[in-house]
Motif scaffolding. Structure first.
Motif: not given
Length: 293
Positions: A154-159, A174-179
């Motif tokens: 995340t931080d590297q992508a943002r920068s 920010h994501a979590t895989h559910l189904d």
């Protein structure tokens, strides 16, 4: 240290062979030059690169191109012509050090970062540049306009996106895989795992025998052994340093069995631990004192 020549050269893949001397020189500045004061005379650089079968014209051409791109600066010390990293070059290499030598393997529980972007058709070049940069960062593609990587990116992508002026076109989540899909199968569609496996296997084919030779005691201690350590180490760094940018450190349980990336990482870091010390001694012997840095 990073794949700095990506910023120095946007040429086609067909030039990959021609870029190798330049790539080795970038790897040299990232791996050794900063530890010997940051400056190196052209004659010394030519001598060191000669140990890796890079001829003098290729060295001169490579450093000239890197200077034109603002990554090296020319400087004379004691009457000798030489080069040191520019401020931009130092920044890029320092950023890359964290990615290459701090290569991180993700855990599923950490989640994912999603980059969602929309670039107008009138700015297709920006859209292409954005996709190219996300690929260089190791992101996979879930669907058009939605890219994914382990959350530690995340931080590297943002920068990176801010530095490129792309932050006005993207949103980060920010994501979590559910189904509903199987996550292992999904990862295999988001990333080209066979290509990554092949990349790692090529590294192993070349450098695992080198590690074996050093473990068996490659040569007696002395200048020749240190020169060999320098050449073997720099080749390994040069081959390895792109890989953490193509593989973002995917969770091992989502990867195929017998994943070559895990073994390749062990080989690289074992070579680095064994050879960097004697390699640095060789560079210091080859360069000698060159006045104040």
């Amino acid at each position: 240290m990073t794949s700095i020549e990506e910023q120095a050269d946007n040429s086609a893949d067909g030039e990959r062979v021609n870029r190798r001397p330049r790539s080795l020189i970038v790897s040299f500045f990232g791996t050794y030059a900063r530890d010997v004061g940051g400056w190196i005379g052209v004659a010394d650089l030519i001598a060191l690169m000669g140990g890796l079968d890079v001829d003098a014209p290729s060295v001169r051409s490579s450093v000239s191109r890197l200077k034109l791109r603002g990554l090296l600066a020319s400087e004379r010390i004691g009457g000798a012509a030489g080069y040191r990293l520019s401020e931009e070059g130092r920044r890029i290499l320092a950023q890359g050090d964290r990615r290459i030598f701090g290569h991180r393997v993700a855990e599923i529980r950490d989640g994912w970062v999603l980059v969602v972007f929309s670039v107008p058709e009138s700015e297709r070049r920006r859209r292409h540049a954005l996709r190219a940069q996300l690929t260089r960062l190791g992101f996979g593609t879930t669907t058009a306009g939605v890219w994914i990587a382990p959350a530690h990116m995340t931080d590297q992508a943002r920068s990176t996106l801010r530095d490129l002026g792309m932050d006005g076109y993207v949103e980060l989540f920010h994501a979590t895989h559910l189904d509903f899909s199987d996550l292992t199968e999904a990862v295999a569609t988001w990333w080209d795992l066979p290509a990554l496996q092949s990349m790692y296997q090529e590294f192993l084919d070349e450098h695992e025998p080198v590690l074996g030779a050093w473990r068996r005691g490659r040569g007696a201690d002395g200048p020749e052994r240190r020169a060999t350590a320098f050449a073997d180490h720099l080749r390994a760094v040069d081959a390895w340093r792109r890989m953490p940018y193509l593989d973002p450190g995917l969770p091992p349980e989502l990867l195929p069995e017998q994943w070559a990336g895990s073994r390749a990482a062990r080989v690289f870091f074992d070579l680095h631990a064994l050879l960097r010390g004697p390699g640095l001694e060789h560079v210091r012997e080859a360069t000698g004192p060159a006045g104040p840095r």
